[in-house]
Design an enzyme around this catalytic site. Sequence first.
Site, PDB file in Angstrom:
ATOM      1  N   GLU A  79      -0.029  -9.357  -1.271  1.00 39.05           N
ATOM      2  CA  GLU A  79      -0.514  -8.888  -0.235  1.00 39.05           C
ATOM      3  C   GLU A  79      -1.721  -7.956  -0.707  1.00 39.05           C
ATOM      4  O   GLU A  79      -1.712  -6.566  -0.554  1.00 39.05           O
ATOM      5  CB  GLU A  79       0.584  -7.803   1.004  1.00 39.05           C
TER       6      GLU A  79
ATOM      7  N   GLU B 213      -1.963   4.733   2.497  1.00 43.19           N
ATOM      8  CA  GLU B 213      -2.584   3.783   2.290  1.00 43.19           C
ATOM      9  C   GLU B 213      -3.409   3.371   2.211  1.00 43.19           C
ATOM     10  O   GLU B 213      -3.749   2.166   0.858  1.00 43.19           O
ATOM     11  CB  GLU B 213      -2.022   3.073   3.313  1.00 43.19           C
TER      12      GLU B 213
ATOM     13  N   ASP C 221       0.530  -1.260  -0.140  1.00 40.52           N
ATOM     14  CA  ASP C 221       0.145   0.324   0.442  1.00 40.52           C
ATOM     15  C   ASP C 221       0.240   1.480   0.028  1.00 40.52           C
ATOM     16  O   ASP C 221       0.240   2.066   0.415  1.00 40.52           O
ATOM     17  CB  ASP C 221      -0.571   0.282   1.050  1.00 40.52           C
TER      18      ASP C 221
ATOM     19  N   HIS D 197      10.469   6.620  14.545  1.00 38.20           N
ATOM     20  CA  HIS D 197      10.876   6.715  13.785  1.00 38.20           C
ATOM     21  C   HIS D 197      11.597   8.067  13.511  1.00 38.20           C
ATOM     22  O   HIS D 197      12.000   8.977  14.505  1.00 38.20           O
ATOM     23  CB  HIS D 197       9.459   6.596  12.998  1.00 38.20           C
TER      24      HIS D 197
ATOM     25  N   HIS E 164       4.272   5.956  14.569  1.00 38.89           N
ATOM     26  CA  HIS E 164       5.415   6.477  13.610  1.00 38.89           C
ATOM     27  C   HIS E 164       4.431   6.692  12.000  1.00 38.89           C
ATOM     28  O   HIS E 164       3.882   7.670  11.892  1.00 38.89           O
ATOM     29  CB  HIS E 164       6.221   6.176  13.036  1.00 38.89           C
TER      30      HIS E 164
ATOM     31  N   ARG F  45       1.407   8.723  10.058  1.00 38.91           N
ATOM     32  CA  ARG F  45       0.778   9.964   9.961  1.00 38.91           C
ATOM     33  C   ARG F  45      -0.666   9.924  10.353  1.00 38.91           C
ATOM     34  O   ARG F  45      -0.990  10.846  11.221  1.00 38.91           O
ATOM     35  CB  ARG F  45       0.921   9.762   7.812  1.00 38.91           C
TER      36      ARG F  45
END
Length: 380
Positions: free
Chosen positions: A120, A134, A98, A243, A210, A212
């Site tokens: 996937e 994603e 993604d 991160h 981490h 967004r």
Amino acid sequence: MKKLRVMSIFGTRPEAIKMAPLVKELARREGIESLCCVTGQHREMLDSVLGIFHIRPDYDLDIMEPGQSLSTITTKCLLGLEKVFEEAQPDLVLVHGDTSTAFSAALAAFYHKIKVGHVEAGLRTLDKYSPFPEEMNRTLIGDLADLHFSPTRANRENLSREGITKGVFLTGNTVIDAMATTVRKDFRFTTQELNELDYTGKKVIAVTCHRRENYGQPMENIMAALKHIAQTYPETELVYPVHLSPTVQEVAHRHLDGLSNVHLIPPVDVEEMHNLMERCYMVMTDSGGLQEEAPALGKPVLVLRRETERPEAVAAGTVKLAGVEYEDILSMARELLTDRDAYEKMAHAVNPYGDGRACERIADAIEYTFGLGSTPPEEF
């Protein structure tokens, strides 16, 4: 006889971890020429995985730049792959999951009328802004792809509801294949702090955070909850590879600096993370991949997100959705730290994501589709 040219394209560490064993499996097939192109969307973390799996890319777009935007990533991938496709002339392009690299590569292949295989495939939250970007990346890849390699039955059912029924194969997840290479009993961490932890006498919690969509108040809540856990349960040791995002760095250090049982360390490579999970007590994460990996090692996972595109893990009992509210996170962590029965129930639940043969099934499916094999692969 001309070999089938299969090009695997990826650019981030999570993609590399899951595609590396597939690149190696394809290279073992006599009728396939396995090519590898990396975009460098994540540079250092990507290169680390390539080194671990001894993969030397045939092409490297090296697109990473400071403060890169989603538009920059997409544009650079599209333009860079034009030249790659003209030179390599692949018969099939494989993308994973993604990421913006995966979407851009699938779109570029479509523009060049090259078949696309989606590794996937079929994960969905049904909220186009969560996770962002994603969810839309993987949905759009599904529209572009010719072959869909779904890890689980639920993923395949998602595709079916969208009218995608041809070229769909049930394979399991390639990350389980990868762990056969990375997890070792005699493993020594490059971060000495991790070698010195008491994994038997302490309850080591592996943490990642981490995403967004967790920026802002959700991340503030998560960090406050982690601080409370560290202060309330001295028997715990929290290990958090932070991160590189400046946003994540700032909030993590502001909440967690100065706590003796919290270890804020630089990002670790795939071997370090897998072996940390193998030795830890439990995992708290907003990562997607860790929801699949930790259960394979018998470790309960609390997901620090509002939803997950991996509901099979929730249904199987290997994962619990803790959300991003302070009290909810504390409540679920408290249960696993104090209720042995609750912990054992999660630790011994069956991992729904694979048996270590996903790459074999994907390679078999490719051979079958292109007439190199006479039978379709056995389903996971």
